[in-house]
Design a protein around this motif. Structure first.
Motif, mmCIF file in Angstrom:
data_model
loop_
_atom_site.group_PDB
_atom_site.id
_atom_site.type_symbol
_atom_site.label_atom_id
_atom_site.label_comp_id
_atom_site.label_asym_id
_atom_site.label_seq_id
_atom_site.Cartn_x
_atom_site.Cartn_y
_atom_site.Cartn_z
ATOM 1 N N ALA A 34 0.832 -1.181 0.017
ATOM 2 C CA ALA A 34 -0.142 -0.062 0.111
ATOM 3 C C ALA A 34 0.838 1.334 -0.144
ATOM 4 C CB ALA A 34 -0.716 0.189 1.247
ATOM 5 N N PRO A 35 0.317 2.343 -0.820
ATOM 6 C CA PRO A 35 1.186 3.628 -0.915
ATOM 7 C C PRO A 35 1.463 4.221 0.650
ATOM 8 C CG PRO A 35 -0.608 3.695 -2.262
ATOM 9 C CD PRO A 35 -0.655 2.449 -1.453
ATOM 10 N N GLY A 36 2.649 4.456 0.889
ATOM 11 C CA GLY A 36 2.920 5.089 2.341
ATOM 12 C C GLY A 36 2.846 4.217 3.332
ATOM 13 N N VAL A 37 2.982 2.888 3.330
ATOM 14 C CA VAL A 37 2.974 1.925 4.224
ATOM 15 C C VAL A 37 4.564 1.703 4.501
ATOM 16 C CG1 VAL A 37 2.606 -0.193 5.214
ATOM 17 C CG2 VAL A 37 0.869 1.019 4.171
ATOM 18 N N THR A 38 5.411 2.183 5.598
ATOM 19 C CA THR A 38 6.702 1.761 5.671
ATOM 20 C C THR A 38 6.882 0.526 6.433
ATOM 21 O OG1 THR A 38 6.702 2.912 7.650
ATOM 22 C CG2 THR A 38 7.097 4.194 5.892
ATOM 23 N N VAL A 39 7.959 -0.171 6.601
ATOM 24 C CA VAL A 39 8.131 -1.186 7.284
ATOM 25 C C VAL A 39 7.587 -1.214 8.603
ATOM 26 C CG1 VAL A 39 9.831 -3.142 8.220
ATOM 27 C CG2 VAL A 39 9.743 -2.219 5.653
ATOM 28 N N PRO A 40 8.055 -0.107 9.288
ATOM 29 C CA PRO A 40 7.749 -0.075 10.455
ATOM 30 C C PRO A 40 6.151 0.106 10.900
ATOM 31 C CG PRO A 40 9.835 1.311 10.400
ATOM 32 C CD PRO A 40 9.226 0.930 9.208
ATOM 33 N N ILE A 41 5.398 0.923 9.898
ATOM 34 C CA ILE A 41 4.002 1.040 9.966
ATOM 35 C C ILE A 41 3.284 -0.412 9.933
ATOM 36 C CG2 ILE A 41 2.076 2.119 9.078
ATOM 37 C CD1 ILE A 41 3.712 4.725 8.563
ATOM 38 N N LEU A 99 9.592 -13.592 16.549
ATOM 39 C CA LEU A 99 8.755 -12.524 15.739
ATOM 40 C C LEU A 99 8.827 -11.174 16.266
ATOM 41 C CD1 LEU A 99 6.367 -14.866 13.598
ATOM 42 C CD2 LEU A 99 8.519 -13.543 13.081
ATOM 43 N N ASN A 100 8.214 -11.294 17.416
ATOM 44 C CA ASN A 100 7.900 -9.990 18.305
ATOM 45 C C ASN A 100 9.239 -9.327 18.770
ATOM 46 O OD1 ASN A 100 5.055 -10.262 18.159
ATOM 47 N ND2 ASN A 100 4.966 -11.517 19.995
ATOM 48 N N ARG A 101 10.314 -10.134 19.097
ATOM 49 C CA ARG A 101 11.725 -9.536 19.452
ATOM 50 C C ARG A 101 12.118 -8.834 18.299
ATOM 51 N NH1 ARG A 101 11.594 -14.374 22.596
ATOM 52 N NH2 ARG A 101 12.999 -15.175 20.856
ATOM 53 N N ARG A 102 11.996 -9.435 17.025
ATOM 54 C CA ARG A 102 12.466 -8.866 16.026
ATOM 55 C C ARG A 102 11.852 -7.688 15.521
ATOM 56 N NH1 ARG A 102 12.757 -8.982 10.023
ATOM 57 N NH2 ARG A 102 14.927 -8.879 9.385
ATOM 58 N N SER A 103 10.538 -7.731 15.764
ATOM 59 C CA SER A 103 9.780 -6.487 15.216
ATOM 60 C C SER A 103 10.002 -5.508 16.427
ATOM 61 C CB SER A 103 8.334 -6.728 15.091
ATOM 62 O OG SER A 103 7.714 -7.377 16.425
ATOM 63 N N ASP A 104 10.320 -5.768 17.325
ATOM 64 C CA ASP A 104 10.596 -4.578 18.549
ATOM 65 C C ASP A 104 12.038 -3.931 17.852
ATOM 66 O OD1 ASP A 104 8.471 -5.215 20.238
ATOM 67 O OD2 ASP A 104 9.466 -6.515 21.507
ATOM 68 N N ARG A 105 12.929 -4.838 17.575
ATOM 69 C CA ARG A 105 14.142 -4.308 17.187
ATOM 70 C C ARG A 105 14.010 -3.223 16.042
ATOM 71 N NH1 ARG A 105 15.879 -9.424 17.868
ATOM 72 N NH2 ARG A 105 16.235 -9.748 15.636
ATOM 73 N N ALA A 108 12.238 0.027 16.894
ATOM 74 C CA ALA A 108 13.292 0.567 17.464
ATOM 75 C C ALA A 108 14.183 1.367 16.782
ATOM 76 C CB ALA A 108 13.895 -0.129 18.638
ATOM 77 N N GLY A 109 14.179 0.925 15.458
ATOM 78 C CA GLY A 109 15.198 1.606 14.455
ATOM 79 C C GLY A 109 16.121 0.743 13.768
ATOM 80 N N GLU A 110 16.132 -0.609 14.087
ATOM 81 C CA GLU A 110 17.207 -1.362 13.346
ATOM 82 C C GLU A 110 16.826 -1.660 11.950
ATOM 83 O OE1 GLU A 110 17.397 -5.947 13.523
ATOM 84 O OE2 GLU A 110 18.618 -5.279 15.646
ATOM 85 N N ASP A 111 17.553 -1.569 11.185
ATOM 86 C CA ASP A 111 17.500 -1.884 9.543
ATOM 87 C C ASP A 111 16.894 -3.432 9.696
ATOM 88 O OD1 ASP A 111 17.299 -2.038 6.900
ATOM 89 O OD2 ASP A 111 19.487 -1.879 6.603
ATOM 90 N N PRO A 112 15.597 -3.497 8.794
ATOM 91 C CA PRO A 112 15.264 -4.895 8.744
ATOM 92 C C PRO A 112 16.071 -5.622 7.899
ATOM 93 C CG PRO A 112 13.654 -3.172 7.474
ATOM 94 C CD PRO A 112 14.762 -2.510 8.529
#
Length: 144
Positions: A34-41, A99-105, A108-112
């Motif tokens: 979707a347009p404008g959806v970033t990985v963190p969002i 999965l939750n720990r990775r998404s937390d990182r 928090a700003g870690e490059d996926p």
């Protein structure tokens, strides 16, 4: 198995199946396009959606188990219901925490792209097993 228990278990299995197909195999991959959806969002949305899906799955699993247990089921029904429920438990207890720990990182700003996780692949593989078990369960119950 009596007709009422089979009907309740089949309905719950098919609703559960539909939810998994809609969320895991349709919504989850499409939201990142979707347009404008970033990985963190996307991760934030995904966490909310999957938390709700897993809660609904737990309720439906209980409905299936209770309906099957009260209906003098065939062995195939018991096995298929147990597989679907066991897969859900494995996903919630063993796969979701990494999965939750990775998404937390990532949140928090870690490059996926910095680190890859196999937990997502395990989750998807388990979803496929669960889909097959639920489809077979619903079909077997319809034949009762």
């Amino acid at each position: 198995m009596n007709h009422t228990s089979a009907a309740v278990a089949a309905a719950a299995a098919f609703v559960w199946l539909g939810m998994v197909l809609a969320i895991s195999f349709l919504e989850a991959p499409l939201k990142f396009r979707a347009p404008g959806v970033t990985v963190p969002i996307g991760l934030g949305i995904g966490r909310l959606v999957f938390r709700a899906l897993n809660a609904a799955e737990a309720v439906l699993a209980v409905v299936v188990i209770v309906a099957v247990a009260t209906g003098s089921p065939a062995v195939a029904v018991v096995v298929l219901a147990a597989v679907a429920a066991a897969v859900l438990v494995v996903q919630l207890v063993l796969v979701r925490p990494p999965l939750n720990r990775r998404s937390d990182r990532v949140l928090a700003g870690e490059d996926p792209a910095r680190t890859r996780s196999r937990a997502h692949l395990y989750y998807v593989a388990l979803e496929a097993v669960k889909v097959l078990a639920l489809l077979a369960l619903g079909c077997v119950l319809q034949a009762v």
